[in-house]
Design an enzyme around this catalytic site. Structure first.
Site, PDB file in Angstrom:
ATOM      1  N   ILE A   7       0.937  -1.018   0.112  1.00  0.00           N
ATOM      2  CA  ILE A   7      -0.013  -0.059  -0.068  1.00  0.00           C
ATOM      3  C   ILE A   7       0.825   1.314  -0.118  1.00  0.00           C
ATOM      4  CG2 ILE A   7      -1.863   1.441   1.241  1.00  0.00           C
ATOM      5  CD1 ILE A   7      -2.539  -1.460   2.665  1.00  0.00           C
ATOM      6  N   ASP A  60       8.989   8.058  -1.607  1.00  0.00           N
ATOM      7  CA  ASP A  60       8.632   9.118  -2.200  1.00  0.00           C
ATOM      8  C   ASP A  60       8.258   8.877  -3.770  1.00  0.00           C
ATOM      9  OD1 ASP A  60       7.648  11.579  -3.690  1.00  0.00           O
ATOM     10  OD2 ASP A  60       8.992  12.741  -2.492  1.00  0.00           O
ATOM     11  N   ASN A  87      -2.363   4.155  -3.663  1.00  0.00           N
ATOM     12  CA  ASN A  87      -3.117   5.129  -3.003  1.00  0.00           C
ATOM     13  C   ASN A  87      -2.670   6.509  -2.698  1.00  0.00           C
ATOM     14  OD1 ASN A  87      -5.310   6.111  -0.714  1.00  0.00           O
ATOM     15  ND2 ASN A  87      -3.157   6.449   0.390  1.00  0.00           N
ATOM     16  N   TYR A 153      -5.506  18.481 -11.436  1.00  0.00           N
ATOM     17  CA  TYR A 153      -5.748  17.618 -10.418  1.00  0.00           C
ATOM     18  C   TYR A 153      -6.976  16.504 -11.112  1.00  0.00           C
ATOM     19  CZ  TYR A 153      -7.786  14.899  -6.443  1.00  0.00           C
ATOM     20  OH  TYR A 153      -8.124  13.729  -5.792  1.00  0.00           O
ATOM     21  N   LYS A 157      -6.404  12.435 -12.324  1.00  0.00           N
ATOM     22  CA  LYS A 157      -7.334  11.233 -11.984  1.00  0.00           C
ATOM     23  C   LYS A 157      -8.048  10.761 -12.999  1.00  0.00           C
ATOM     24  CE  LYS A 157      -6.276  11.099  -7.332  1.00  0.00           C
ATOM     25  NZ  LYS A 157      -5.667   9.918  -6.985  1.00  0.00           N
ATOM     26  N   VAL A 186     -14.219  13.131   0.961  1.00  0.00           N
ATOM     27  CA  VAL A 186     -13.863  12.182   1.927  1.00  0.00           C
ATOM     28  C   VAL A 186     -13.144  13.014   2.992  1.00  0.00           C
ATOM     29  CG1 VAL A 186     -12.462   9.928   2.772  1.00  0.00           C
ATOM     30  CG2 VAL A 186     -13.455  10.295   0.325  1.00  0.00           C
TER      31      VAL A 186
END
Length: 258
Positions: A7, A60, A87, A153, A157, A186
């Site tokens: 993860i 990173d 993630n 952004y 995505k 979120v």
């Protein structure tokens, strides 16, 4: 032997919540993030609460060479992961594109696109050779619905979604699954990062909204992973009850149900 998961961005928000829910289900974990102290704290928590086997990796995802080294070490530590959760990601600012700082543009592209692509590239060959694996890519409703001040952004995505589709096509003759999770609003440190640490401005984003919790997304990820081999969930869009599209959020006071 229990299943394993790697993860990225595992020390806060959705990544941290996912690490907890998978640890509770007996997964061996490789957790990666930039902050070594936070990684160690999460490792100790998961080991204490769930008796988990946890490996930590300072990473990173903008550093291509570091990705190769960390992936090689992770495979040495726990084998090719059964699950890869991409993630790590971020947004910067809400200015119009012509006013967006060049450094913010580069950081979003390097983290959200290049980082995710290269982490996947580091682990996918092992999955293909073994003929099994599940890649979970964290997209966003921003990749489906562009909004003001977020051109870069939103574009990053959208790239996550189409990249996931492409990998699914490339691995169609294997038992590898690829899922894009696309959350709406979120309540995580996301907005604080976006506004460069301006907590007051970040808190205002969530005022009057019953936003999703990171645990809500982690539970969905666990559900996706629990499906039988015949079931591949390609995409899931998850929004708060007060959200209609990516950035259309109602702050009208809720009337309690009788």
């Amino acid at each position: 032997m229990s299943q394993s998961a790697f993860i990225t961005g595992a020390t806060s928000g959705i990544g941290y919540a996912t690490a907890k829910v998978l640890a509770s289900r007996g997964y061996r974990l490789g957790i990666a993030a930039r902050n070594s102290e936070k990684l160690e704290a999460v490792k100790q928590e998961l080991e204490m609460k769930f008796n988990s086997e946890v490996y930590t990796y300072v990473l990173d995802v903008r550093d291509a060479e570091a990705i190769k080294q960390v992936a090689a070490q992770a495979v040495q530590d726990m084998g090719v992961p059964d699950v890869l959760v991409n993630n790590a990601g971020l947004a910067r600012g809400l200015e119009s594109y012509e006013e967006t700082d060049e450094a913010d543009i580069i950081q979003m592209v390097d983290t959200n696109i290049k980082g995710l692509f290269l982490v996947t590239h580091a682990f996918l060959p092992g999955m293909v050779k073994r003929n099994t694996g599940h890649i979970i890519n964290l997209g966003s409703t921003a990749g489906l619905y562009a909004y003001k001040g977020a051109a870069v952004y939103c574009a990053t995505k959208a790239a996550v979604k189409t990249f996931s589709d492409g990998i699914r096509i490339d691995t169609i003759d294997t038992d590898i699954k690829v899922t894009t999770i696309q959350p709406g609003i979120v309540h995580t440190p996301f907005s604080e990062v976006r506004f460069h640490g301006d907590k007051k401005r970040a808190d205002a984003v969530y005022e009057g909204v019953d936003a999703l919790h990171p645990e809500d997304i982690a539970d969905v990820i666990a559900f996706v992973l629990d499906r039988p081999l015949r079931v591949q969930i390609s995409d899931i869009v998850i929004m708060a009850d007060q959200q209609a599209t990516g950035f259309m959020v109602s702050k009208t006071p809720r009337v309690p149900h009788k």
